[in-house]
Design a protein around this motif. Structure first.
Motif, PDB file in Angstrom:
ATOM      1  N   ALA A  69       0.528 -16.033   5.566  1.00  0.00           N
ATOM      2  CA  ALA A  69       1.737 -16.528   5.219  1.00  0.00           C
ATOM      3  C   ALA A  69       1.902 -16.235   3.713  1.00  0.00           C
ATOM      4  CB  ALA A  69       2.002 -18.035   5.016  1.00  0.00           C
ATOM      5  N   ARG A  70       0.904 -15.629   3.034  1.00  0.00           N
ATOM      6  CA  ARG A  70       0.721 -15.260   1.443  1.00  0.00           C
ATOM      7  C   ARG A  70       1.010 -16.322   0.707  1.00  0.00           C
ATOM      8  NH1 ARG A  70      -0.963 -10.993   3.790  1.00  0.00           N
ATOM      9  NH2 ARG A  70      -0.402  -8.891   3.376  1.00  0.00           N
ATOM     10  N   LEU A  87      -8.698 -11.319  -2.657  1.00  0.00           N
ATOM     11  CA  LEU A  87      -9.151 -10.814  -1.199  1.00  0.00           C
ATOM     12  C   LEU A  87      -8.002 -10.105  -0.412  1.00  0.00           C
ATOM     13  CD1 LEU A  87     -11.095 -11.169   1.073  1.00  0.00           C
ATOM     14  CD2 LEU A  87      -9.914 -13.463   1.870  1.00  0.00           C
ATOM     15  N   LEU A  88      -6.785 -10.490  -0.786  1.00  0.00           N
ATOM     16  CA  LEU A  88      -5.734  -9.690  -0.243  1.00  0.00           C
ATOM     17  C   LEU A  88      -5.710  -8.178  -0.756  1.00  0.00           C
ATOM     18  CD1 LEU A  88      -2.989 -12.200   0.223  1.00  0.00           C
ATOM     19  CD2 LEU A  88      -4.075 -10.942   2.038  1.00  0.00           C
ATOM     20  N   ALA A  89      -5.925  -8.416  -2.103  1.00  0.00           N
ATOM     21  CA  ALA A  89      -6.039  -6.751  -2.725  1.00  0.00           C
ATOM     22  C   ALA A  89      -7.047  -6.081  -2.174  1.00  0.00           C
ATOM     23  CB  ALA A  89      -6.112  -6.995  -4.166  1.00  0.00           C
ATOM     24  N   SER A  90      -8.198  -6.763  -2.172  1.00  0.00           N
ATOM     25  CA  SER A  90      -9.366  -5.847  -1.465  1.00  0.00           C
ATOM     26  C   SER A  90      -8.972  -5.430  -0.156  1.00  0.00           C
ATOM     27  CB  SER A  90     -10.577  -6.836  -1.538  1.00  0.00           C
ATOM     28  OG  SER A  90     -11.685  -6.228  -0.710  1.00  0.00           O
ATOM     29  N   GLN A  91      -8.403  -6.195   0.956  1.00  0.00           N
ATOM     30  CA  GLN A  91      -8.010  -5.878   2.136  1.00  0.00           C
ATOM     31  C   GLN A  91      -7.257  -4.640   2.111  1.00  0.00           C
ATOM     32  OE1 GLN A  91      -6.124  -9.313   3.966  1.00  0.00           O
ATOM     33  NE2 GLN A  91      -7.720 -10.199   4.569  1.00  0.00           N
ATOM     34  N   GLN A  92      -6.262  -4.512   1.275  1.00  0.00           N
ATOM     35  CA  GLN A  92      -5.170  -3.476   1.194  1.00  0.00           C
ATOM     36  C   GLN A  92      -5.788  -2.133   0.487  1.00  0.00           C
ATOM     37  OE1 GLN A  92      -2.087  -5.152  -1.429  1.00  0.00           O
ATOM     38  NE2 GLN A  92      -0.875  -6.004   0.479  1.00  0.00           N
ATOM     39  N   ARG A  93      -6.739  -2.314  -0.282  1.00  0.00           N
ATOM     40  CA  ARG A  93      -7.501  -1.265  -0.764  1.00  0.00           C
ATOM     41  C   ARG A  93      -8.374  -0.636   0.334  1.00  0.00           C
ATOM     42  NH1 ARG A  93      -8.130  -4.395  -5.516  1.00  0.00           N
ATOM     43  NH2 ARG A  93     -10.217  -4.926  -4.972  1.00  0.00           N
TER      44      ARG A  93
END
Length: 107
Positions: A69-70, A87-93
């Motif tokens: 849900a961000r 954590l979300l940024a790490s996932q995207q990278r």
């Protein structure tokens, strides 16, 4: 009268985890900062919220929900706002999905 016949069926199964949350009977003020909270007061409140999360049987479901849900504010699944953003940024990278302790994917 509103016609609800075309609405999708119940999705209660997606939210049942909330019935078992350790925070269910605790005020939301522990998990969401008041607008003027800063510094040590904010850190202490978050620490207390995360302590509740550590004992929660549905912590992973809560965290998965917050990532999908961000959720921008508050403590969800034992992680604060900045921790979830990282954590979300790490996932995207990495192009990978975060794995829960039980092996499911979070986002």
């Amino acid at each position: 009268m509103t016609d609800v016949s075309r609405l999708p069926g119940a999705v209660q199964h997606r939210w049942d985890w909330q019935l078992h949350a350790a925070c269910r009977d605790i005020g939301s003020g522990l998990f969401f900062p008041p607008p003027d909270e800063r510094g040590d007061a904010r850190q202490e409140r978050e620490k207390q919220a995360k302590r509740v999360c550590r004992t929660c049987p549905v912590r992973n479901a809560c965290l998965r929900h917050s990532l999908r849900a961000r959720e921008k504010f508050g403590v969800w699944g034992g992680l604060g706002e900045q921790e979830r953003r990282a954590l979300l940024a790490s996932q995207q990278r990495s192009g990978r999905r975060w794995r829960t302790a039980r092996g499911g994917t979070a986002a």
